[in-house]
Structure formats: structure tokens, C-alpha cells
Scaffold this active site. Structure first.
Site, short mmCIF file in Angstrom:
data_model
loop_
_atom_site.label_atom_id
_atom_site.label_comp_id
_atom_site.label_asym_id
_atom_site.label_seq_id
_atom_site.Cartn_x
_atom_site.Cartn_y
_atom_site.Cartn_z
N LEU A 28 0.79 -1.51 0.04
CA LEU A 28 -0.77 -0.10 -0.06
C LEU A 28 0.49 1.46 -0.15
O LEU A 28 0.98 2.20 -0.65
CB LEU A 28 -1.00 -0.61 1.29
CG LEU A 28 -2.04 -1.12 1.58
CD1 LEU A 28 -2.66 -1.09 2.46
CD2 LEU A 28 -2.94 -0.74 -0.50
N ARG A 37 -4.90 -4.94 21.51
CA ARG A 37 -4.49 -6.20 20.85
C ARG A 37 -3.21 -6.64 22.25
O ARG A 37 -3.39 -8.17 22.36
CB ARG A 37 -2.86 -6.21 19.75
CG ARG A 37 -3.75 -5.86 18.63
CD ARG A 37 -3.88 -5.67 17.64
NE ARG A 37 -4.86 -5.36 16.08
CZ ARG A 37 -4.14 -4.97 15.28
NH1 ARG A 37 -3.11 -4.92 14.61
NH2 ARG A 37 -5.36 -5.28 14.09
C1 FAD Z 1 -1.85 -11.54 8.08
C2 FAD Z 1 -2.14 -9.53 8.22
C3 FAD Z 1 -2.85 -9.08 8.38
C4 FAD Z 1 -3.09 -7.49 8.79
N1 FAD Z 1 -4.64 -6.86 8.80
C5 FAD Z 1 -4.59 -5.68 8.40
C6 FAD Z 1 -5.85 -4.72 8.68
O1 FAD Z 1 -7.01 -5.60 9.15
N2 FAD Z 1 -5.78 -4.02 8.78
C7 FAD Z 1 -4.56 -2.92 9.17
O2 FAD Z 1 -4.78 -1.46 9.01
N3 FAD Z 1 -3.07 -3.22 8.99
C8 FAD Z 1 -3.39 -4.61 8.67
N4 FAD Z 1 -2.21 -5.76 8.35
C9 FAD Z 1 -0.97 -4.52 8.57
C10 FAD Z 1 -0.39 -4.05 6.97
O3 FAD Z 1 -0.90 -5.01 6.20
C11 FAD Z 1 1.01 -3.65 7.05
O4 FAD Z 1 1.28 -3.19 7.90
C12 FAD Z 1 0.67 -3.14 5.73
O5 FAD Z 1 -0.05 -3.39 4.75
C13 FAD Z 1 2.16 -2.82 5.32
O6 FAD Z 1 2.62 -2.19 4.35
P1 FAD Z 1 3.71 -1.82 3.17
O7 FAD Z 1 3.15 -0.97 2.07
O8 FAD Z 1 4.36 -1.08 4.83
O9 FAD Z 1 4.78 -2.55 3.10
P2 FAD Z 1 4.07 -4.50 2.58
O10 FAD Z 1 2.92 -4.51 1.45
O11 FAD Z 1 4.81 -5.57 3.29
O12 FAD Z 1 4.95 -4.61 0.95
C14 FAD Z 1 6.34 -4.28 1.31
C15 FAD Z 1 7.04 -3.97 -0.05
O13 FAD Z 1 8.24 -4.35 -0.46
C16 FAD Z 1 8.80 -5.14 -1.63
N5 FAD Z 1 10.16 -5.23 -0.48
C17 FAD Z 1 10.17 -5.75 0.18
N6 FAD Z 1 12.25 -5.75 0.59
C18 FAD Z 1 12.47 -5.58 -0.81
C19 FAD Z 1 14.06 -5.64 -1.09
N7 FAD Z 1 14.57 -6.00 -0.36
N8 FAD Z 1 14.07 -5.75 -2.41
C20 FAD Z 1 13.03 -5.02 -3.21
N9 FAD Z 1 11.65 -5.34 -2.87
C21 FAD Z 1 11.00 -5.46 -1.21
C22 FAD Z 1 7.57 -6.25 -1.35
O14 FAD Z 1 8.90 -6.94 -2.81
C23 FAD Z 1 6.20 -5.63 -1.44
O15 FAD Z 1 6.56 -4.80 -2.50
C24 FAD Z 1 -1.88 -6.75 8.42
C25 FAD Z 1 -0.44 -7.87 8.53
C26 FAD Z 1 -0.79 -9.29 7.88
C27 FAD Z 1 0.74 -9.58 8.11
#
Ligand code: FAD
Ligand code: SF4
Ligand code: FES
Lengths: 675, 249
Positions: A76, A364
Site C-alpha cells: 500500500l 492487542r
Molecule cells: C495477516 C495480516 C493481516 C493484517 N490486517 C490488517 C488490517 O486488517 N488492517 C490494517 O490496518 N493492517 C493490517 N495488517 C498490517 C498491514 O497489512 C501492513 O502493515 C501493511 O500492509 C504494510 O504495508 P507496506 O506497504 O508498508 O508493506 P508491504 O505490503 O509489506 O510491502 C512491502 C513491499 O516491499 C517489497 N520489498 C521488501 N523488501 C524488498 C527488497 N529487499 N527488495 C525489493 N522489494 C522489497 C515487497 O516486494 C513488497 O512489495 C495486517 C498484517 C498481516 C500480516
């Protein structure tokens, strides 16, 4: 790297470093100069973001195409930023390790996303969402960031609906809301149990639209393995093409890390298998401070471990706590009975008993520790693993009676299916069994109000930064933060940095670039040449056990010191005895994992040091030494109302601790009470 | 109660080399293991013996990211209506022989062992699988109510995880179910109307260009789909395409 910013012992004690009663982490760190977040504007909290947006310089549309931005991550936080910056006309490169941007771990979020829309007229407002988030974070977050998050939350819903995100609706066609984990208003928007998926697909589609428009290029199956810094500024990354094995250099004017959280340091967690700290850790080693790494969220509603083959844990969305009631038998003798045969009077609905006003909806960390306590007392249920039953019931029978099977199915269907698929038990008939599992990390790279790290030109968004959740995150707030950062915050703050462009041209043969590339190749060659006896997974599992045991739900001085020793020797052994087969110039999943686990060792050690330093209990961090007589967490605002930002001081040195004092002007610090 | 299995698995070093089936014996498989955990155990044993572990795609292991996908005994995602990662070994019997292959389709070339290249799906989405709305330009969310039934249908088909099982199961290697799901999701919503015609025309053109086959109404796709995307999304796709052509596209 520059010399770390340390202070003398005299200065340290003058700045309040050594005058507390305890310095548990003495010998494990060096005191550093305090950190001040200079970017948060002064003035009334409600006007700060407006002011910052106005003050942040603009970039002429005709110059944007010439400015290049690397965004690591397509969750996201990353996809929303890539799409928005592409729309603005910048030249964006987007990276992810999966085969498609749509598969980022955000896809797995189930329960929902918060926004202060007050559609239910139940007293919600920007200020209340702000207040709840700061309180939920146990007064360990930066208030101006949190206020901004609450402020832009409403725009997120508008944007997502316009993109076609199919949120749940009421009969009249308007959006439905529910209340979620630890709050008393209904402000959570949801798409059945697949909210993250629907939000991410919205952002992914916006991203792909920019790919077609030619503003964004995507690099899938690419793993960032090093950050390139030139003259102290972030200027690109070294990434490995995971199909061909080619070590590639990508240069840009600014780098954004949206690489997600590092919960997989625990091996077993609810994170996707590939979630890692490598992108963030490599940046940390190049000068980006890591803030509050010990703040880990343990989620109370996961499916218990079934055996040693377990590769990950599955979360049951905590929205289930709205309708499910949590209990264990009052008597140990009942623990192996069929739960349906245990009469009402022999059940202990312990959350409802201890916290009558919040009941099953307590935050939590409270719900998790309470589950651990009842299981430690010997009242857990489910299979015995290593002599203990680690599970409590989450019972839907009352809700099924009230809402009917159909009502429950509409609300939760895929969750019930998922549970049955994994355990072989039908939760419509037998209560679910749940147990806490590592789920989210509040810690992450330190960023200022602009989301810029301590390396100029390196911005960090989403779970990868530390910024908004303090010591504990409220449910449905991570999705909100990821999209707030990517759609509405970063695009404004990054332009202030880009307004300094055009930047000096850098070529691939610049010494700093060559050095970064060669260090990556050296690491790869090392892993492939050890040819020892143990698999990467076996090390990862052992590291995870250490972390869970000593740096999990309850932490103590002795335990943490022991963990640090164990991690150090395990890491030594890893570098001498790991067995990674296959070559460098090919798709090699063991090699990928080796690099990630190597970074987890270093992170794990820092998490323990951070936990050791923080001799207080706050949010997800519970220090055994800091509790009330009845076992509740005890904060020490006088000593620890600061962000602990750690600076890497080199391979053989101890880290440097910089403190950012947390000052609250719009809210009064209170000891949390959910009784 | 553990099981002993014979596994016949496709091994292929890279896209340009030939592949072949290899046979492995695996003992002590627990029925509570997921299918991918079973492969993890095999890979640990191969690693110990100095044999290259088997490469397969996976990430969430919760049935939602769409990374995983194997042909198991000739069925996409195996015998249950779910993803490969959510399949558990209790669906198999002691002594069974299980064949494991990658998705087979011209538009999904093998990358290594059980991993295929599904980037064609992203390119189809690039051709219109979105609603054009720049960040910040959205109207207030409640300004357009959406009838609950339309919202429900949109949601039900929006659950597609882009795994590619429909393509793998289809004798023609068609991606019509995947595409129909997106067309229906966006077409059910008021926000999706302005681009409805161009969306379907451009996505279908890209689909054909990628080398996916045409739909001949066999229905193997929907039977294999872990998210139970219904066949009527393909009727919707055809209907929208006819309408668009009638509108002069
Ligand atoms: C099972 C579960 C349910 C959840 N439910 C909720 C909920 O209901 N409501 C809520 O608010 N939050 C929820 N969360 C938390 C939330 O989903 C995450 O904190 C959030 O989606 C993280 O988004 P992000 O964009 O920061 O990272 P991510 O979505 O983890 O994306 C990381 C990105 O980085 C890339 N990446 C990582 N390392 C590298 C690298 N070294 N090189 C290249 N690319 C890399 C990956 O490919 C990916 O595209 C939940 C989490 C889990 C585990
Ligand atoms: S339609 Fe079904 S089988 Fe096809 S990609 Fe989507 S989820 Fe997979
Ligand atoms: S691994 Fe994500 S759907 Fe199977």
C-alpha cells in the site's frame, strides 16, 4: 561513513542519559547526541500539515520528468506513492521481490481501514482518531505525525471508492463501518475479510495505469541488496534480478523505501514468507537510524502452532473479536474436554471479567498477554506442544444465535473457511482456537515529519518507518498509514527535496557506486562458498526461537542479555557453517533467504539491545521488571518518553543511541487503563 | 498418523533448458502440513544431500497473494477448491504417488522448476484494468451510493487473486475468467462506467496479443478457480465487448 555522533560521559549525564536509576543496556551501546525533528511546523496541531504543505516548495511540471525516484516496495505504501508520483509526472522506478506488484504483503490484511468520516454519527472526529491512536500507542508516538494521519484518513476513503474498491455497503447503498480492536466508535471501512487485497488492487491498478502512461517502470522479481549513497545522499540502489542473478545498479535523485515490516525475524509470524528487513537494514548500515526496533505487536487471534513443520502462522482477523467471545475452562481438568460439553458456569470469559468496559475488544497487547497468562496457568486448550496447551477459545455460538449462520457468513465467510481449511475443524460447530503470534512491527527506520530518514534523499513510508503507532498499533491503522503516506503525505514532502534539483549526474563507475556493487557481489560469493552443513532455514528457525523466547511477549534484563549472546554466536556459526547450494547467476531461493537471514541476525541483536535499554513496559513492549502489583504494564514517562533512534557504528562497534524527546501539546499523557 | 509419499516433480534449470520429471520419496508426512510445508521438508532433505532444492513461488501462504500455483495430479491447485498453499496433506493418502508440475500455458513460460512467468496478467491490466482517477481528485465517498447487490457482485468477482489457475486449467490456455472478473468488477460500479467500452476492447486485444487462447465455454477455469469466480463473468465480458463494438469501438 561519517563518525557517529556520540557525546562524552559528562555531556551524556547532563542530557539526562545516565541520571535514571537504571542503565540496563550499559556496555551494549554508546550515548549519542539528541535528535530533534526539525520539520514539524510550529503552531496549533490542526494547522501544521496545511502549513507544511504550503511551505514545501513546488517543482515545475516541466522539470518533473527529469527527476527520478526509486521506490522499493509495491505494498500500500509503495504502490500508492508510485502511482501518485507517476501521475504528477516524475520518472519513477518501482521494485518488488514478488512476480507482480499486486502480491505485496499488504494483500493479506483482512479486517479493515480506519478513517475519521463519522458516517455513523457516533462522536468520531479527526481529533478523536488522533487521540485514540496516540493513546493506543501508549504515548510513544510523535503527535504531529499522528494528527496528520488522522487528518488525511478521510481522503483515503474517497480515493479508494473512486478507484472502485468494493467496500461493504448498507442496504441504502452507503458505506458500512464497524468498530475494531480497542476503540468505541465505528470508523473501520472493510471489504469483507479481504480489505488489504481490495485496497492493494486499487493501488496496483493505479500503478499499472502509470506504467501504461510511461511514467512508472516496474522491476518485479528484483531484490534491493544495497543502498547507494554519494556525498551523504541517497542516490540509488543495487538490486539483484532474481531470475537471471544479475547484480544491477539503479541510480536516481531520491530513494523511497516502502519495504514493509520485519516481523519475520521471529521466523514464525503472520507475515508473508518473503517479508524481510534487508532493504531497511542496508540503509541503516549506510547511516539511516533505526527507531524503536523492539516495539513488536503480537496479535492475539492467530491459529495455534500444530507441529515443527510449521512455516508461518495464520491470523484470524481481530474483527472476529466483535462477535466472538474468548474463554478458557475455569478448571484445568476441563482443558482436554470437548468445549461444547463444558457448561457456562465452568467457563472463564477472562477478558470480559478483567476488563468489563472493553471486554473482548481490549487492545492487542493486553489480549495477547492475557492469553499467555491463562495458558501459563495451565488452562490453555488444544493439542499439547512441548507439554503446554497454547490456545484459548474464540466462541461464536452466541453470535450465530443472534445473527444466524447467514449473517456470520456475510461478515466473515473466508475467515471461517480458512480456519477450517487449516485445522480441519468447523468453527460453526466447535469454537475456534486461537493464540498470539507476531504480527506487526511498530519500530522501523527513523523519519522526520517529512518522512525523510537521517540520510538526505532517503524517504521511508509504511510499516518500514517508525512514525505513527508509538509502542502499539491500533487495528486497521496500518492500512490507513500506508495509504496516507503514499497517496497524501510523501508526494507533498518529497517535492520539497526534489525542488533542489536538477542533481549532480552520477555514473555507474562512481567509486561509491562501484563499492556498493562490489560489496553485494562479495556477500553473494561468500554465501555460496561457505559450503557448510546447515540450511538457511534451520538458522532462521533457531534465531526465531531465541527472539520469541526472550524478546517476545515478556522481556527481562537477564533474558535479553542471554539472547544477545545466543544471537552473536549463532550469527558467527552461520557465516562459517551455512550451506547454500546452486549458483549466483540463476534463480536461487536459498541464496535469497541467506541474505535476509544474515540481516535478521543483526536486527535481532539491536532489538534486544533496544528492549534492554527500555526498562519500562509500554504498548507491545512488556518488561517483566516494570509492572504493577496485578501484572499490568507500567510506563515510566519521566525516563522513557523518547524515541530511541539507533545509529550503526560499524561492524565491530556497539550502536549509538540518539533520543528524540516526545512532547505532547495537544494531548495529556495518561497511564492507559482499559479496566 | 504420518504418510509416505512418492513425488514426481518437474525440474527445469531455466527457461531455455529442457525439463523432466524426477521422482522423490518422502517419509513421515503429517496430515496437518500444508502442501508447501511438505515441499519445504523435501527441500531440507535435498539440501542436506547436496541436491539443488526445488524452486516454487509462494509468499503469503494464506491463499490471498496468488503467488503459489502448482498442477497437482493434473489439477490446478490440486483436489480441493483452494490455493496450493492452503491445501493440506490430509487431502492425500498414505502410499500415494503425487505428480507436481508448473502451470502449462504458452503465455506463461517456465522460469525454473515449478515457477512460471505470469507478467502477461500485469500487461492486460495496464490496458484498462483500472478506473482513471488521479490521487486527490476523488469526490466525497458518499456522493455516489452503490446499490448493495451491485456492490456485492463487484466484490465477489474482485476477489480474484491473479493466480493463473484458470489459464492452466483451460485446454485453450485462455485468460477469459481472469479478464472477465476484472471487467465485471469495474463494470458493476457507477465509477467504472466512463471507461467501460475502451476497457474491454483494449484488455481483450492485449489478452490475444499475449498468446492466450479463446474461450470455448468449457468451464474448466471456474472449476479450478480457488476463489470460485463464476463462469458468467465471461458472458459479461462478451456482452460488454459486443456493446463496445456496437458503440463504434
Ligand atoms: C495477516 C495480516 C493481516 C493484517 N490486517 C490488517 C488490517 O486488517 N488492517 C490494517 O490496518 N493492517 C493490517 N495488517 C498490517 C498491514 O497489512 C501492513 O502493515 C501493511 O500492509 C504494510 O504495508 P507496506 O506497504 O508498508 O508493506 P508491504 O505490503 O509489506 O510491502 C512491502 C513491499 O516491499 C517489497 N520489498 C521488501 N523488501 C524488498 C527488497 N529487499 N527488495 C525489493 N522489494 C522489497 C515487497 O516486494 C513488497 O512489495 C495486517 C498484517 C498481516 C500480516
Ligand atoms: S479467476 Fe480464479 S483462477 Fe483465474 S486468476 Fe483469478 S483467482 Fe486465479
Ligand atoms: S502463497 Fe499466497 S496464495 Fe498461496
Amino acid at each position: 561513513m561519517d563518525m557517529p555522533d556520540t557525546v562524552s560521559a559528562a555531556e551524556a549525564s547532563a542530557s539526562g542519559f545516565l541520571d535514571g536509576d537504571y542503565d540496563d543496556a550499559a556496555g551494549y551501546y554508546t550515548p549519542g547526541t539528541p535528535l530533534v525533528d526539525t520539520k514539524a511546523p510550529e503552531g496549533p496541531i490542526a494547522e501544521r500539515w496545511q502549513n507544511r504543505k504550503f511551505e514545501a516548495r513546488l517543482v515545475n511540471p516541466s522539470n518533473r520528468r527529469k527527476l527520478s525516484i526509486i521506490i522499493v516496495g509495491t505494498g500500500l505504501a509503495g504502490a500508492s506513492a508510485a502511482a501518485t508520483l507517476g501521475e504528477a509526472g516524475y520518472n519513477v522506478k518501482s521494485f518488488c521481490y514478488q512476480d507482480s506488484p499486486r502480491r505485496a504483503h499488504s494483500i493479506a490484511a483482512q479486517g479493515g481501514i480506519n478513517a475519521a468520516k463519522n458516517y455513523k454519527e457516533d462522536g468520531d472526529s479527526v481529533h478523536r482518531l488522533f487521540y485514540d491512536t496516540v493513546k493506543g500507542g501508549d504515548y510513544r508516538s510523535r503527535e504531529s505525525n499522528v494528527y496528520r494521519l488522522a487528518e488525511v484518513s478521510t481522503n483515503i476513503i474517497d480515493q479508494c471508492v473512486a478507484q472502485g474498491v468494493p467496500f461493504a455497503r448498507e442496504y441504502g447503498g452507503l458505506l458500512d463501518n464497524r468498530s475494531f480492536g480497542g476503540v468505541q466508535v465505528s470508523r473501520t471501512f472493510y471489504a469483507r475479510g479481504q480489505t488489504g487485497q481490495q485496497l492493494l488492487i486499487g493501488a496496483y491498478q493505479a500503478l499499472e495505469r502509470q506504467v501504461a502512461a510511461g511514467t512508472v517502470s516496474t522491476y518485479t522479481r528484483h531484490e534491493m541488496l544495497e543502498l547507494i549513497t554519494v556525498d551523504g545522499k541517497a542516490r540509488g540502489i543495487i538490486a539483484r534480478d532474481m531470475v537471471t542473478g544479475a547484480v544491477e545498479t539503479h541510480l536516481a535523485d531520491v530513494v523511497v523505501l516502502a519495504s514493509g515490516g520485519y516481523g519475520n525475524v521471529f521466523y514464525l509470524s503472520t507475515n508473508a514468507m518473503g517479508c524481510n528487513v534487508t532493504a531497511a537494514w542496508r540503509a541503516h548500515r549506510k547511516g539511516a537510524y533505526m527507531a524503536n526496533p523492539c516495539y513488536t505487536q503480537i496479535h492475539p487471534t492467530c491459529i495455534p502452532v500444530s507441529g515443527s513443520h510449521q512455516s508461518k502462522l495464520t491470523l484470524m482477523s481481530e474483527s472476529l473479536r466483535n462477535d466472538g467471545r474468548i474463554w478458557v475452562p475455569k478448571n484445568q481438568a476441563d482443558c482436554d474436554k470437548d468445549p461444547r460439553d463444558i457448561p457456562e458456569e465452568d467457563r472463564d470469559y477472562y477478558l470480559e471479567r478483567i476488563y468489563p468496559s472493553f471486554g473482548n475488544l481490549v487492545p492487542r497487547d493486553i489480549a495477547s498477554r492475557a492469553a499467555k497468562n491463562v495458558c501459563d496457568e495451565g488452562r490453555g486448550v488444544g493439542p499439547e506442544v512441548d507439554g503446554v496447551r497454547r490456545g484459548v477459545y474464540l466462541d461464536f455460538s452466541a453470535a450465530i444465535e443472534r445473527l444466524g449462520k447467514k449473517g456470520i457468513t456475510e461478515k466473515y465467510d473466508n475467515l471461517f473457511d480458512m480456519y477450517e481449511r487449516i485445522t480441519g475443524e468447523n468453527p460453526f460447530e466447535v469454537p475456534m482456537r486461537i493464540y498470539p503470534a507476531v504480527h506487526y512491527v511498530m519500530g522501523g527506520l527513523w523519519v522526520d515529519y517529512d518522512l525523510q530518514s537521517t540520510i538526505p534523499g532517503l524517504f521511508v513510508t509504511g510499516e518500514a518507518n517508525f512514525s505513527d503507532h508509538g509502542a502499539n498499533r491500533l487495528g486497521a491503522s496500518a492500512l490507513m498509514q500506508g495509504l496516507a503516506d503514499g497517496y497524501f503525505v510523501l508526494p507533498h514532502t518529497i517535492r520539497d527535496y526534489l525542488a533542489d534539483g536538477p542533481f549532480e549526474e552520477i555514473t555507474e563507475d562512481h567509486p561509491a557506486v562501484v563499492e556498493a556493487r562490489e560489496s553485494v557481489k562479495g556477500r553473494i560469493d561468500h554465501f555460496l562458498s561457505v559450503n557448510g552443513t546447515r540450511s538457511v532455514d534451520s538458522y532462521h528457525r533457531e534465531l526465531g526461537n531465541i527472539m520469541w523466547e526472550y524478546c517476545g511477549m515478556e522481556r527481562t534484563e537477564t533474558g535479553l542479555k542471554k539472547a544477545i549472546d545466543l544471537i552473536r554466536s549463532l550469527k558467527d556459526d552461520f557465516y562459517r557453517n551455512v550451506k547454500v547450494l546452486g549458483g549466483a547467476q540463476t534463480l536461487n531461493q536459498s541464496l535469497e533467504k541467506a541474505g535476509r537471514v544474515a540481516d535478521f541476525f543483526e536486527l535481532g541483536e539491536l532489538m534486544c539491545i533496544d528492549a534492554l535499554n527500555r526498562r519500562e513496559s509500554c504498548g507491545g513492549h512488556f518488561r517483566g521488571e516494570s509492572q504493577t502489583e496485578d501484572g499490568e504494564a507500567l510506563r515510566h514517562d519521566d525516563e522513557y518518553a523518547y524515541v530511541a533512534a539507533w545509529e550503526w557504528a560499524g561492524e565491530d562497534s556497539i550502536p549509538v543511541l540518539h533520543k528524540e524527546d516526545l512532547v505532547y501539546t495537544a494531548i495529556e499523557m495518561k497511564q492507559r487503563s482499559y479496566k | 498418523m504420518s504418510m509416505n509419499l512418492t513425488l514426481k516433480i518437474w525440474r527445469q534449470p531455466d527457461a531455455s533448458s529442457a525439463g523432466a520429471m524426477h521422482t522423490y520419496q518422502l517419509a513421515d508426512v503429517s496430515p496437518d502440513m500444508s502442501f508447501l510445508e511438505m515441499l519445504d521438508v523435501l527441500n531440507e532433505q535435498l539440501n542436506d544431500k547436496g541436491e539443488d532444492p526445488i524452486a516454487f513461488d509462494h509468499d503469503c501462504r494464506e491463499g490471498i497473494c496468488g503467488s503459489c500455483g502448482l498442477m497437482i495430479n493434473g489439477d490446478a491447485h490440486g483436489p480441493e477448491v483452494t490455493t496450493t498453499c492452503q491445501l493440506h496433506m490430509r487431502s492425500f493418502k498414505d502410499g500415494e504417488t503425487i505428480t507436481i508440475e508448473p502451470w502449462r500455458a504458452d503465455a506463461f513460460p517456465v522460469v525454473k522448476d515449478l515457477i512460471v512467468d505470469r507478467s502477461a496478467f500485469d500487461r492486460i491490466v495496464q490496458q484498462g484494468g483500472y478506473i482513471s482517477v488521479n490521487t486527490g481528485s476523488a469526490p466525497e465517498a458518499h456522493s455516489v451510493p452503490v446499490p448493495r447487490d451491485d456492490a456485492l457482485r463487484a466484490f465477489n468477482v474482485a476477489t480474484c487473486i491473479g493466480c493463473g489457475a484458470c489459464v492452466a486449467a483451460c485446454p485453450n490456455g485462455s485468460a477469459s475468467l481472469f479478464m472477465g472478473a476484472k471487467i465485471t468488477h469495474l463494470g458493476e460500479l457507477p465509477q467504472g462506467q466512463p471507461e467501460r467500452d475502451s476497457r474491454v476492447v483494449n484488455m481483450v486485444a492485449q489478452h490475444d496479443h499475449e498468446g492466450f487462447g479463446g474461450c470455448t465455454n468449457i468451464g474448466a477455469c471456474t472449476a479450478a478457480c480457488p476463489k470460485e469466480i463464476p463462469l458468467d463473468v465471461i458472458s459479461q465480458l462478451n456482452k460488454d465487448l459486443r456493446t463496445a463494438i456496437r458503440h463504434g469501438h
